[in-house]
Design a protein around this motif. Structure first.
Motif, mmCIF file in Angstrom:
data_model
loop_
_atom_site.group_PDB
_atom_site.id
_atom_site.type_symbol
_atom_site.label_atom_id
_atom_site.label_comp_id
_atom_site.label_asym_id
_atom_site.label_seq_id
_atom_site.Cartn_x
_atom_site.Cartn_y
_atom_site.Cartn_z
ATOM 1 N N TRP A 168 0.839 -1.192 0.000
ATOM 2 C CA TRP A 168 0.000 0.000 0.000
ATOM 3 C C TRP A 168 0.874 1.242 0.000
ATOM 4 N N ARG A 183 -3.834 10.496 -1.126
ATOM 5 C CA ARG A 183 -4.464 9.378 -1.820
ATOM 6 C C ARG A 183 -3.776 8.078 -1.419
ATOM 7 N N TRP A 184 -4.574 7.009 -1.387
ATOM 8 C CA TRP A 184 -4.061 5.663 -1.161
ATOM 9 C C TRP A 184 -3.995 4.927 -2.501
ATOM 10 N N SER A 185 -2.975 4.127 -2.683
ATOM 11 C CA SER A 185 -2.890 3.306 -3.889
ATOM 12 C C SER A 185 -2.322 1.935 -3.531
ATOM 13 N N TYR A 186 -2.277 1.073 -4.531
ATOM 14 C CA TYR A 186 -2.020 -0.343 -4.280
ATOM 15 C C TYR A 186 -1.089 -0.903 -5.351
ATOM 16 N N ARG A 187 -0.214 -1.846 -4.945
ATOM 17 C CA ARG A 187 0.626 -2.584 -5.883
ATOM 18 C C ARG A 187 0.348 -4.069 -5.695
ATOM 19 N N GLU A 203 0.452 2.048 -10.380
ATOM 20 C CA GLU A 203 -0.471 2.254 -9.269
ATOM 21 C C GLU A 203 -1.858 1.740 -9.631
ATOM 22 N N GLU A 204 -2.527 1.137 -8.646
ATOM 23 C CA GLU A 204 -3.907 0.714 -8.817
ATOM 24 C C GLU A 204 -4.730 1.236 -7.644
ATOM 25 N N GLU A 205 -6.040 1.278 -7.841
ATOM 26 C CA GLU A 205 -6.922 1.677 -6.754
ATOM 27 C C GLU A 205 -6.878 0.623 -5.659
ATOM 28 N N LEU A 206 -6.870 1.070 -4.413
ATOM 29 C CA LEU A 206 -6.818 0.143 -3.293
ATOM 30 C C LEU A 206 -8.105 -0.671 -3.226
#
Length: 246
Positions: A168, A183-187, A203-206
């Motif tokens: 995250w 902003r939060w993002s996801y790998r 980056e992807e949406e969490l």
């Protein structure tokens, strides 16, 4: 009698308006809710509220870490900021505004920041709130202690939940004076890859399921990293603070 009735209705109408205004301002003054999603199955708190609380804590603590010699107020009332910060006389603040709570107020640099999610509606809301806070503070502050909206505050941190597992990111930037957007993002998982290699991924949406599963643990892990406390039970990963990311 007719005039008297009209005056009575006007008085009642004004009283009702003031009650609504006080209630609205009072709601703004309240600290973030401690009823976090995921802790109770019947909680109706939106998941974004949990991530917002975690983000506010991390970004506020990071500002304090970067300015260790400054007097910094995090989510404190305007009355406390003016009084304890020796900006002026807190009694001059009206009852309607003295309980309002800016997110970050640095009275050595004389700057203020309001933290909001990174979207247009929240940015506008942050601008309006920061403007109201600054106006209220500067109305009672001494001439040489006026505040402005802060600038140049940005950063990022990462949470790795296990080696090569979910990663995250919390990132933030100050888009305009006084307004810091996060902003939060996801790998995605990539076993065997370092966190820096995965940080370079797209980056992807969490995902919501990630928040439901690990949201509370993420907040506890961030708190432990900044406060040098004990890691939350079950957390096998690592928190990489902004100092590690630079």
């Amino acid at each position: 009698m007719k005039n008297s009735g009209t005056r009575t209705r006007r008085t009642l109408g004004l009283a009702g308006f003031l009650l609504v205004l006080v209630a609205a301002l009072g709601a703004q003054a309240e600290p973030p809710s401690s009823k976090l999603p995921g802790r109770k199955p019947d909680s109706k708190e939106p998941w974004g509220a949990f991530l917002g609380k975690a983000a506010h804590y991390a970004i506020g603590k990071e500002y304090s870490v970067r300015h260790p010699t400054h007097i910094v107020f995090l989510d404190e009332s305007l009355s406390t900021i003016v009084g304890d910060g020796k900006l002026g006389n807190p009694k001059r603040l009206s009852e309607l505004v003295r309980r309002l709570r800016p997110d970050i107020t640095d009275i050595d640099a004389f700057v203020l920041f309001e933290l909001k999610p990174d979207n247009e509606a929240s940015r506008v809301e942050g601008r309006d709130q920061a403007g109201r806070y600054l106006a209220a503070l500067n109305e009672v502050a001494e001439p040489d202690k006026k505040l402005v909206g802060g600038t140049g505050f940005e950063g990022a941190l990462f949470l790795e939940f296990e080696n090569g597992g979910a990663l995250w990111q919390l990132s933030w930037r100050t888009s305009e004076p006084g307004v810091t957007l996060y902003r939060w993002s996801y790998r995605r998982k990539q076993p065997g890859a370092s966190w820096k290699e995965r940080a370079a991924q797209k980056e992807e949406e969490l995902p919501r399921e990630e928040v439901e599963q690990r949201g509370e643990m993420a907040e506890q892990a961030i708190r432990a990293a900044y406060d040098k406390g004990e890691r939350p039970k079950g957390f096998q990963g690592q928190v990489y603070l902004p100092v590690d990311c630079r």
